[in-house]
Design a protein around this motif. Sequence first.
Motif, short mmCIF file in Angstrom:
data_model
loop_
_atom_site.label_atom_id
_atom_site.label_comp_id
_atom_site.label_asym_id
_atom_site.label_seq_id
_atom_site.Cartn_x
_atom_site.Cartn_y
_atom_site.Cartn_z
N SER A 34 0.84 -1.16 -0.18
CA SER A 34 0.09 -0.11 0.13
C SER A 34 0.83 1.03 0.15
CB SER A 34 -0.84 -0.04 1.07
OG SER A 34 -1.70 1.26 1.35
N LEU A 35 1.85 1.08 0.94
CA LEU A 35 2.67 2.32 1.00
C LEU A 35 3.45 2.72 -0.34
CD1 LEU A 35 3.28 4.42 3.18
CD2 LEU A 35 5.49 3.27 3.89
N SER A 37 2.72 1.64 -3.39
CA SER A 37 1.91 2.18 -4.20
C SER A 37 1.18 3.63 -4.30
CB SER A 37 0.84 1.10 -4.59
OG SER A 37 1.17 -0.26 -4.95
N ARG A 38 0.95 3.95 -3.18
CA ARG A 38 0.51 5.19 -2.65
C ARG A 38 1.51 6.24 -3.05
NH1 ARG A 38 -0.59 5.14 2.24
NH2 ARG A 38 -1.12 7.30 2.34
N LEU A 41 1.70 6.71 -6.73
CA LEU A 41 0.63 6.90 -7.56
C LEU A 41 0.14 8.59 -7.22
CD1 LEU A 41 -1.74 4.11 -7.07
CD2 LEU A 41 -1.19 4.71 -9.20
N LEU A 42 0.30 8.75 -5.89
CA LEU A 42 -0.19 10.22 -5.41
C LEU A 42 0.69 11.13 -5.73
CD1 LEU A 42 -2.28 9.20 -2.08
CD2 LEU A 42 -3.01 9.46 -4.43
N TRP A 43 1.89 10.98 -5.25
CA TRP A 43 2.89 12.19 -5.39
C TRP A 43 3.82 12.23 -6.61
CZ3 TRP A 43 1.20 15.22 -1.76
CH2 TRP A 43 0.62 14.73 -0.56
N ARG A 44 3.04 12.42 -7.81
CA ARG A 44 3.65 12.61 -9.05
C ARG A 44 3.53 14.14 -9.65
NH1 ARG A 44 2.78 9.25 -12.89
NH2 ARG A 44 2.71 7.25 -11.45
N LEU B 47 -6.72 3.62 -10.45
CA LEU B 47 -5.52 3.38 -10.28
C LEU B 47 -4.73 3.77 -11.46
CD1 LEU B 47 -4.91 0.02 -8.34
CD2 LEU B 47 -5.15 2.11 -7.42
N LEU B 50 -4.95 7.46 -11.49
CA LEU B 50 -4.31 8.39 -10.57
C LEU B 50 -2.69 8.10 -11.35
CD1 LEU B 50 -5.61 7.16 -7.17
CD2 LEU B 50 -5.18 9.61 -7.85
N GLU B 51 -2.34 6.95 -11.81
CA GLU B 51 -1.12 6.84 -12.37
C GLU B 51 -0.73 8.09 -13.45
OE1 GLU B 51 -0.94 3.63 -15.20
OE2 GLU B 51 1.00 2.96 -14.13
N GLY B 54 -1.86 11.78 -10.94
CA GLY B 54 -1.85 12.10 -9.29
C GLY B 54 -3.02 12.34 -8.76
N LEU B 55 -3.01 13.04 -7.58
CA LEU B 55 -4.17 13.36 -7.03
C LEU B 55 -4.64 14.73 -6.98
CD1 LEU B 55 -6.24 12.60 -4.63
CD2 LEU B 55 -4.57 13.25 -2.85
N MET B 56 -3.66 15.63 -6.82
CA MET B 56 -3.94 17.23 -6.84
C MET B 56 -4.25 17.66 -8.41
SD MET B 56 -4.00 17.64 -3.76
CE MET B 56 -3.33 16.97 -2.15
N LEU B 71 -7.72 5.32 -0.52
CA LEU B 71 -6.95 4.50 -1.26
C LEU B 71 -6.11 3.52 -0.68
CD1 LEU B 71 -6.38 4.59 -4.46
CD2 LEU B 71 -4.57 6.13 -3.71
N ALA B 72 -5.84 3.40 0.58
CA ALA B 72 -4.83 2.42 0.94
C ALA B 72 -4.86 1.02 0.82
CB ALA B 72 -4.99 2.58 2.60
N ALA B 75 -4.78 0.70 -3.58
CA ALA B 75 -3.23 0.77 -4.06
C ALA B 75 -2.74 -0.43 -3.93
CB ALA B 75 -2.94 2.18 -3.32
N LEU B 222 1.21 7.55 7.91
CA LEU B 222 1.42 6.55 6.74
C LEU B 222 0.42 6.05 5.93
CD1 LEU B 222 4.65 4.87 8.21
CD2 LEU B 222 4.73 6.74 6.52
N SER B 224 -3.65 6.42 6.79
CA SER B 224 -4.68 6.62 6.85
C SER B 224 -5.25 7.37 5.53
CB SER B 224 -5.00 7.34 8.35
OG SER B 224 -4.76 8.95 7.85
N ASP B 225 -4.51 7.82 4.73
CA ASP B 225 -4.86 8.47 3.38
C ASP B 225 -5.43 9.95 3.84
OD1 ASP B 225 -4.07 7.04 1.04
OD2 ASP B 225 -5.98 6.08 1.11
N GLU B 227 -4.26 12.53 3.24
CA GLU B 227 -4.02 13.58 2.00
C GLU B 227 -5.40 13.74 1.28
OE1 GLU B 227 -2.38 11.06 2.54
OE2 GLU B 227 -2.08 9.68 0.83
N ILE B 228 -6.23 12.40 0.95
CA ILE B 228 -7.14 12.43 0.11
C ILE B 228 -8.46 13.16 1.09
CG2 ILE B 228 -9.18 10.93 -0.61
CD1 ILE B 228 -6.93 9.30 -1.65
#
Lengths: 44, 557
Positions: A34-35, A37-38, A41-44, B47, B50-51, B54-56, B71-72, B75, B222, B224-225, B227-228
């Motif tokens: 999970s860590l 992959s996240r 995926l998220l921080w790009r 996924l 997001l690939e 990203g999120l923002m 997402l935890a 992902a 680390l 709980s997501d 950020e989402i």
Amino acid sequence: MEPSPHRGWKTVARRWLAGPDLPYLCLLVICVLSLISRLVLLWR
Amino acid sequence: MTLPPAPVVWRRLLWGSLIAVLGYWLLWVLTCPVLNTDSLTFNLARLFVLERGGLMHNTACTWGRLLTAPLAFDAVHYPFLYLRHAYELPSFICFIGLLAAAYGVIRERFGSTGGLLVCLGLLGMPVMVYQATNTKNDLVVAFGLMVWFYAADRARRTADARAARPHLVMGALALGLIMGSKASGAAFGVLAGVATFATLRGPSRKAQAVTFGAALAVSVFLFSDWEIYVANHHRFGHWLGEPTDVGAHTNIDGVRGITANLLRYAADLSDPFFVNASARVSIMHWKKDSVEWCFQRLGLLDAGMMHMPWRALNEGNFTRSIPNIYNENNATFGLIGALVLWATPLGLIWRRRWDLTTQLLTVAAVSFVLVAFTVGWSPANLRYMVAPFAFGWCGLAAWLCTANRPWLTATATVIALVSTALTVEFAASKPRDQFLTVLRSPRSLLTKQQQAFVPELDTLAAEGKLPVVLYSAPRTDLFDVYDRLRAGVVVVFDLNPDTLARLENRFHKGQYVVLTMSNDVPPAPDLRPLRRFSGGRSAADTGFFLWTAVPGPTPTR
């Protein structure tokens, strides 16, 4: 009675099922996947 | 109190059955393609989205929920998108962890006979097995809570404060994971965290609280997501996402809603399971009539329902549209679930001791009521109940073992064993008679819609018609589009001449295939239909169209 060497896999399997190893091992596998992959995926 | 060991033959039979059935489900997990509607439209499809961005600052998002849900756990499937096999393995790992934790908790008090009883019972609940063998994010909540309970239990029974530390850390890790896996998991995580602090005892209580608190803080950071949740609050003013979407999924009728939902769950989950098909259908109709009779007198009709835009629900949906079919949406927890449903309140009222049984039943009851109160009711919602029923069954098994009557545990074990076999037999979404066919050709299990759609995507790729311009794709099967075409998908939100000119500048092609996946095709000039696959069930549901777009010079106005 001491387990014979031929029954070693059974002893190991039982220890994994009975001890703390298997639930925690599963948790760690899921958390690591999970860590990473996240992060990808998220921080790009 | 350890139960007397069962005869060797009996133990071998139980272990053999457990391993054989687990092996059977594992083979399904390793071969089965992604079939679950939510995963195709959302859990796994997101996924790919997001690939891309990203999120923002994501510019490929065609449906708000692709970015707003935690997402935890989703992902975890990311590497499997590239492996292209065994997508369901993460859920199965969670199930193995759940079995091992439940076995560990019960075995410590009642020996391996009690532990085996618990494992077979968990394998004998159809919803539990379906969640263990698909890609949804419901079983991970039950798994996380069970590992937390197991870890807290071990920490409590460890005399040495230093030796208790690893267990407290693992418990905190499990809570962080469930908080980031599902919105309802966040509520469970908070409650479980508070309960852990409240139940720490002994002279090292303060040190243990510091250890658990620090580990929980790191785990929440680390996993709980947050950020989402923060991004949702920033975008929509609500930590769960778009307020109308959140409202559609929650019980908005307060006490009326929870009363109605408790009655619905009670009737729905009282499943005799062992009776023949026609008796089961008759009982289902009788239950529907009884609940409607109650609702009319109590003024509860349609209270507590989900209000999803793509699927309007009313009391008529209470009886499952195809009764007696145990598929992913319609399955119950079987006879084990029915026993748990009625034994849990009985045990909490009757028993006056704060022992393992009461603790397990309390977690079951609290999580059951929490789901019934917060989540709106829908026929496909029983998957939310995997945590309550996993704990309920462990509590009931502990209660039976405490009674110290071998015939009682033997009867329960036989019921669990038969339930395990019937779950294999009744599983309509993973039909036993197609097992060997699916092993040879996993695609034979694809839904009718996928079987029409996926080969067309492959043909497009083979004919060199990429990129495919994805236009108008709300809640729909995005997973297969991205899975088959990968980088050959270009997302656009407007098909005006400027967009087509930009595509031409980028790809230097005179003709494009435009894929629209909605019955509501937004107006777009200069498109001519190429092929239509199938209509959707509703305006916002999946319908497949292919068009050819011919970019021309931007008209002067």
